[in-house]
Design a protein around this motif. Structure first.
Motif, PDB file in Angstrom:
ATOM      1  N   VAL A 270     -33.091  16.548  35.144  1.00 33.64           N
ATOM      2  CA  VAL A 270     -32.733  15.168  35.479  1.00 33.64           C
ATOM      3  C   VAL A 270     -31.544  14.764  34.605  1.00 33.64           C
ATOM      4  O   VAL A 270     -31.682  14.609  33.391  1.00 33.64           O
ATOM      5  CB  VAL A 270     -33.932  14.215  35.253  1.00 33.64           C
ATOM      6  N   ALA A 271     -30.379  14.646  35.234  1.00 29.42           N
ATOM      7  CA  ALA A 271     -29.151  14.368  34.472  1.00 29.42           C
ATOM      8  C   ALA A 271     -28.902  12.870  34.469  1.00 29.42           C
ATOM      9  O   ALA A 271     -28.352  12.323  35.423  1.00 29.42           O
ATOM     10  CB  ALA A 271     -27.978  15.110  35.100  1.00 29.42           C
ATOM     11  N   CYS A 272     -29.356  12.233  33.414  1.00 30.05           N
ATOM     12  CA  CYS A 272     -29.228  10.783  33.338  1.00 30.05           C
ATOM     13  C   CYS A 272     -28.143  10.377  32.334  1.00 30.05           C
ATOM     14  O   CYS A 272     -27.781   9.217  32.233  1.00 30.05           O
ATOM     15  CB  CYS A 272     -30.587  10.209  32.922  1.00 30.05           C
ATOM     16  N   ALA A 273     -27.634  11.356  31.585  1.00 31.03           N
ATOM     17  CA  ALA A 273     -26.648  11.022  30.549  1.00 31.03           C
ATOM     18  C   ALA A 273     -25.342  10.552  31.177  1.00 31.03           C
ATOM     19  O   ALA A 273     -24.955  11.009  32.253  1.00 31.03           O
ATOM     20  CB  ALA A 273     -26.386  12.246  29.674  1.00 31.03           C
ATOM     21  N   ALA A 274     -24.684   9.628  30.479  1.00 35.77           N
ATOM     22  CA  ALA A 274     -23.342   9.213  30.869  1.00 35.77           C
ATOM     23  C   ALA A 274     -22.389  10.097  30.067  1.00 35.77           C
ATOM     24  O   ALA A 274     -21.916   9.718  28.989  1.00 35.77           O
ATOM     25  CB  ALA A 274     -23.142   7.743  30.546  1.00 35.77           C
ATOM     26  N   VAL A 275     -22.203  11.301  30.574  1.00 41.98           N
ATOM     27  CA  VAL A 275     -21.394  12.295  29.849  1.00 41.98           C
ATOM     28  C   VAL A 275     -19.918  11.914  29.976  1.00 41.98           C
ATOM     29  O   VAL A 275     -19.455  11.604  31.082  1.00 41.98           O
ATOM     30  CB  VAL A 275     -21.610  13.697  30.467  1.00 41.98           C
ATOM     31  N   ALA A 276     -19.210  11.942  28.859  1.00 39.24           N
ATOM     32  CA  ALA A 276     -17.778  11.629  28.934  1.00 39.24           C
ATOM     33  C   ALA A 276     -17.091  12.702  29.775  1.00 39.24           C
ATOM     34  O   ALA A 276     -17.274  13.902  29.525  1.00 39.24           O
ATOM     35  CB  ALA A 276     -17.186  11.610  27.527  1.00 39.24           C
ATOM     36  N   ASP A 277     -16.363  12.280  30.785  1.00 40.32           N
ATOM     37  CA  ASP A 277     -15.701  13.252  31.660  1.00 40.32           C
ATOM     38  C   ASP A 277     -14.518  13.925  30.958  1.00 40.32           C
ATOM     39  O   ASP A 277     -14.106  15.006  31.336  1.00 40.32           O
ATOM     40  CB  ASP A 277     -15.220  12.570  32.944  1.00 40.32           C
ATOM     41  N   TYR A 278     -13.973  13.244  29.934  1.00 40.39           N
ATOM     42  CA  TYR A 278     -12.816  13.790  29.208  1.00 40.39           C
ATOM     43  C   TYR A 278     -13.042  13.735  27.698  1.00 40.39           C
ATOM     44  O   TYR A 278     -13.801  12.884  27.222  1.00 40.39           O
ATOM     45  CB  TYR A 278     -11.560  12.963  29.509  1.00 40.39           C
ATOM     46  N   ASN A 302     -14.045  17.595  30.430  1.00 42.61           N
ATOM     47  CA  ASN A 302     -15.280  18.203  29.924  1.00 42.61           C
ATOM     48  C   ASN A 302     -15.960  18.941  31.065  1.00 42.61           C
ATOM     49  O   ASN A 302     -15.765  18.592  32.230  1.00 42.61           O
ATOM     50  CB  ASN A 302     -16.223  17.103  29.409  1.00 42.61           C
ATOM     51  N   PRO A 303     -16.785  19.932  30.753  1.00 42.64           N
ATOM     52  CA  PRO A 303     -17.532  20.586  31.838  1.00 42.64           C
ATOM     53  C   PRO A 303     -18.496  19.588  32.461  1.00 42.64           C
ATOM     54  O   PRO A 303     -18.974  18.682  31.782  1.00 42.64           O
ATOM     55  CB  PRO A 303     -18.289  21.709  31.118  1.00 42.64           C
ATOM     56  N   ASP A 304     -18.779  19.743  33.744  1.00 42.56           N
ATOM     57  CA  ASP A 304     -19.770  18.887  34.406  1.00 42.56           C
ATOM     58  C   ASP A 304     -21.117  19.610  34.320  1.00 42.56           C
ATOM     59  O   ASP A 304     -21.341  20.630  34.970  1.00 42.56           O
ATOM     60  CB  ASP A 304     -19.365  18.638  35.857  1.00 42.56           C
ATOM     61  N   ILE A 305     -21.984  19.080  33.477  1.00 43.98           N
ATOM     62  CA  ILE A 305     -23.245  19.767  33.182  1.00 43.98           C
ATOM     63  C   ILE A 305     -24.108  19.867  34.438  1.00 43.98           C
ATOM     64  O   ILE A 305     -24.659  20.921  34.760  1.00 43.98           O
ATOM     65  CB  ILE A 305     -24.012  19.025  32.059  1.00 43.98           C
ATOM     66  N   LEU A 306     -24.204  18.756  35.161  1.00 39.46           N
ATOM     67  CA  LEU A 306     -25.050  18.729  36.352  1.00 39.46           C
ATOM     68  C   LEU A 306     -24.568  19.744  37.391  1.00 39.46           C
ATOM     69  O   LEU A 306     -25.364  20.508  37.946  1.00 39.46           O
ATOM     70  CB  LEU A 306     -25.051  17.304  36.932  1.00 39.46           C
ATOM     71  N   THR A 307     -23.263  19.771  37.637  1.00 36.75           N
ATOM     72  CA  THR A 307     -22.722  20.716  38.619  1.00 36.75           C
ATOM     73  C   THR A 307     -23.013  22.149  38.176  1.00 36.75           C
ATOM     74  O   THR A 307     -23.373  23.003  38.983  1.00 36.75           O
ATOM     75  CB  THR A 307     -21.190  20.521  38.758  1.00 36.75           C
ATOM     76  N   GLY A 322     -29.584  13.862  40.013  1.00 34.65           N
ATOM     77  CA  GLY A 322     -28.385  13.319  39.374  1.00 34.65           C
ATOM     78  C   GLY A 322     -28.287  11.822  39.560  1.00 34.65           C
ATOM     79  O   GLY A 322     -29.010  11.233  40.377  1.00 34.65           O
ATOM     80  N   PHE A 323     -27.410  11.206  38.806  1.00 23.40           N
ATOM     81  CA  PHE A 323     -27.181   9.758  38.900  1.00 23.40           C
ATOM     82  C   PHE A 323     -25.723   9.515  39.259  1.00 23.40           C
ATOM     83  O   PHE A 323     -24.872  10.360  39.004  1.00 23.40           O
ATOM     84  CB  PHE A 323     -27.495   9.078  37.570  1.00 23.40           C
ATOM     85  N   ALA A 324     -25.468   8.372  39.847  1.00 26.01           N
ATOM     86  CA  ALA A 324     -24.084   7.984  40.099  1.00 26.01           C
ATOM     87  C   ALA A 324     -23.957   6.505  39.824  1.00 26.01           C
ATOM     88  O   ALA A 324     -24.793   5.711  40.253  1.00 26.01           O
ATOM     89  CB  ALA A 324     -23.707   8.279  41.543  1.00 26.01           C
ATOM     90  N   ALA A 325     -22.942   6.160  39.058  1.00 28.26           N
ATOM     91  CA  ALA A 325     -22.665   4.756  38.784  1.00 28.26           C
ATOM     92  C   ALA A 325     -21.447   4.378  39.607  1.00 28.26           C
ATOM     93  O   ALA A 325     -20.379   4.966  39.439  1.00 28.26           O
ATOM     94  CB  ALA A 325     -22.382   4.583  37.296  1.00 28.26           C
ATOM     95  N   GLU A 326     -21.616   3.440  40.523  1.00 31.07           N
ATOM     96  CA  GLU A 326     -20.506   3.051  41.401  1.00 31.07           C
ATOM     97  C   GLU A 326     -20.308   1.542  41.342  1.00 31.07           C
ATOM     98  O   GLU A 326     -21.266   0.804  41.108  1.00 31.07           O
ATOM     99  CB  GLU A 326     -20.802   3.466  42.862  1.00 31.07           C
ATOM    100  N   GLU A 336     -21.307  11.412  48.821  1.00 30.25           N
ATOM    101  CA  GLU A 336     -20.227  12.370  48.506  1.00 30.25           C
ATOM    102  C   GLU A 336     -20.541  13.101  47.198  1.00 30.25           C
ATOM    103  O   GLU A 336     -20.402  14.313  47.088  1.00 30.25           O
ATOM    104  CB  GLU A 336     -18.903  11.624  48.309  1.00 30.25           C
ATOM    105  N   LYS A 337     -20.987  12.318  46.218  1.00 28.54           N
ATOM    106  CA  LYS A 337     -21.282  12.899  44.913  1.00 28.54           C
ATOM    107  C   LYS A 337     -22.451  13.868  45.008  1.00 28.54           C
ATOM    108  O   LYS A 337     -22.464  14.930  44.400  1.00 28.54           O
ATOM    109  CB  LYS A 337     -21.597  11.776  43.917  1.00 28.54           C
ATOM    110  N   ARG A 338     -23.458  13.513  45.800  1.00 27.77           N
ATOM    111  CA  ARG A 338     -24.643  14.376  45.959  1.00 27.77           C
ATOM    112  C   ARG A 338     -24.222  15.744  46.503  1.00 27.77           C
ATOM    113  O   ARG A 338     -24.615  16.785  45.989  1.00 27.77           O
ATOM    114  CB  ARG A 338     -25.654  13.714  46.909  1.00 27.77           C
ATOM    115  N   CYS A 340     -21.109  17.025  46.646  1.00 23.56           N
ATOM    116  CA  CYS A 340     -20.112  17.688  45.809  1.00 23.56           C
ATOM    117  C   CYS A 340     -20.767  18.359  44.591  1.00 23.56           C
ATOM    118  O   CYS A 340     -20.406  19.466  44.212  1.00 23.56           O
ATOM    119  CB  CYS A 340     -19.087  16.642  45.437  1.00 23.56           C
ATOM    120  N   LYS A 341     -21.785  17.715  44.020  1.00 27.79           N
ATOM    121  CA  LYS A 341     -22.428  18.296  42.833  1.00 27.79           C
ATOM    122  C   LYS A 341     -23.573  19.228  43.208  1.00 27.79           C
ATOM    123  O   LYS A 341     -24.133  19.907  42.347  1.00 27.79           O
ATOM    124  CB  LYS A 341     -22.944  17.189  41.910  1.00 27.79           C
ATOM    125  N   GLY A 342     -23.956  19.236  44.476  1.00 29.68           N
ATOM    126  CA  GLY A 342     -25.018  20.155  44.937  1.00 29.68           C
ATOM    127  C   GLY A 342     -26.385  19.793  44.392  1.00 29.68           C
ATOM    128  O   GLY A 342     -27.183  20.675  44.081  1.00 29.68           O
TER     129      GLY A 342
END
Ligand code: CTP
Length: 403
Positions: A270-278, A302-307, A322-326, A336-338, A340-342
């Protein structure tokens, strides 16, 4: 269901308490086998543990008789979990370095099950930076420490370093063997923000409080799963019964997640972290000084952990949430995110509005999966976590009917 536990005993005065531990573990319904270091066998005779456990005690890696009865690799595959009690400073150092020169260290290196250590040592040894750095290494690999406690030590001093009493150890273990629909499943959860250093005193981060991830870890635990929480820096206490691995950067979070998965692939991620993308391309080793000129920061992805987890091959790929904040159009962007991240289930939420989001105690979610969607209305994050876990259970069992 009977559970197998392998008890490893290191050489320390506290070894005598481990005899009582065998009894208490059996009372909890565990099948217990024991392995001992040579030093431990000088404190308490292996025969004591053999009589209590009803099984021969493994004491020697290079003993042909012991290896033919149950070799160290078979022994490493036998338990559902390993408990080392007492664990000495020396033993912690050895497994932190991947040594495998005796039965305990070889079995720990070969095992793919949760390992727990109950440290016992003199306070100065425990607080020594070498031991603390070994502790961090072990925790970052998912090994959980039970204690040590405070109190009178065998050396006559008083302080931190005392092995927890057997009943305290049992209490800690009990927390990891709860019942519920997810009993027997393990879940790996990421939570909180990450911090990406610019220099020793500055970092780039975000407003994630970690509340949702911590509430989810607790709800998964209450549903019976054994939960490991990999958390970025937050101001929240460790949820009870959950193994907590603290990290700071996205790269550390990725490494902790991947190490955990290769050690013991969980059923759920369960990827709930707000991982810094950069992250800053270069973290300066000294404090960056101001000048009169403007400053441009160069950032790298940064690597995308969930992907990365969702792309793992079957066998090590968990069911991925996964989570998405929109800020708008959450169904379309979430879907789209679902894809794309599989991921198997995506929980999308609206941020940037008057209510809900990172620091708020309330939130609402739109759930999206391959052939369906559902809405969880605005409610406190703890209730939302419980509702989401019910959904996760449903989707998990729909995708893994034999689990
Ligand atoms: N995630 C991750 N590793 C990253 C980035 C994100 O594991 N490096 C995970 C998050 O934990 C979350 C999901 O991916 O489950 C969110 O992905 P992301 O694309 O970062 O989401 P948003 O912030 O919603 O996307 P964007 O920044 O593109 O709007």
């Amino acid at each position: 269901m009977k559970k197998n536990i392998l008890l490893g005993v290191c050489g320390g005065v506290a070894a005598y308490k481990s005899a009582e531990l065998v009894r208490l573990l059996q009372r909890e319904g565990f099948e217990v086998r024991v392995m001992m270091t040579a030093a431990a066998a000088r404190f308490v005779g292996p025969l004591t543990f053999q009589a209590l456990s009803g099984h021969p005690v493994a004491t020697n890696l290079l003993d042909a008789d012991q290896e033919s009865a149950m070799g160290h690799i078979r022994l490493a595959r036998w338990p559902d979990q390993i408990l080392i009690a007492p664990a000495t400073a020396h033993f912690m150092a050895r497994i932190a370095h991947g040594l495998a020169d005796d039965i305990l260290s070889a079995v720990c290196l070969a095992a793919r099950v949760p390992i727990r250590l109950a440290p016992a040592m003199n306070t100065a040894m425990w607080l020594n930076p070498a031991t603390q750095s070994n502790r961090q290494v072990l925790e970052s690999r998912g090994i959980r420490l039970l204690g040590p406690g405070q109190g009178e030590l065998a050396c006559g001093e008083s302080g931190e370093g005392r092995m927890l009493d057997p009943d305290e150890i049992i209490d800690r273990l009990r927390e990891t063997f709860q019942t519920g629909p997810l009993q027997g499943q393990s879940a790996l959860v990421t939570a909180g923000p990450t911090r990406e250093p610019l220099d020793p005193v500055r970092f780039i981060s975000n407003r994630s409080s970690g509340k949702m991830g911590y509430a989810l870890a607790e709800a998964l635990r209450s549903a019976g799963a054994s939960v490991t929480l990999v958390s970025g820096p937050v101001a929240l206490p460790a949820p009870p019964g959950v193994e907590l691995i603290r990290v700071e950067t996205a790269l550390q979070m990725r490494d902790a997640v991947m190490a955990r998965i290769s050690q013991a692939p969980p059923g759920l991620f369960v990827a709930c972290a707000a991982v810094a993308d950069y992250r800053p391309e270069h973290a300066a080793s000294g404090k960056i000084k101001k000048t009169d000129a403007n400053m441009t920061l160069s950032l790298t992805r940064n690597p995308d952990i969930l992907t990365e987890v969702a792309a793992l091959p079957p066998g090590s790929r968990p069911f991925c949430v996964g989570f998405a904040a929109e800020t708008e159009d959450i169904r379309r962007l979430g879907e789209e995110k679902r894809r794309c991240k599989g991921v198997d289930l995506l929980a999308a939420n609206l941020v940037g509005g008057p209510q809900g989001g990172f620091e708020d105690n309330n939130n609402a979610l739109t759930l999206l999966w391959a052939d369906g969607q559902a809405e969880l209305p605005m409610m406190p994050k703890r209730e939302l976590a419980a509702a989401l876990v019910s959904f996760i259970e449903e989707r998990f069992f729909a995708c893994n009917p034999s689990s």
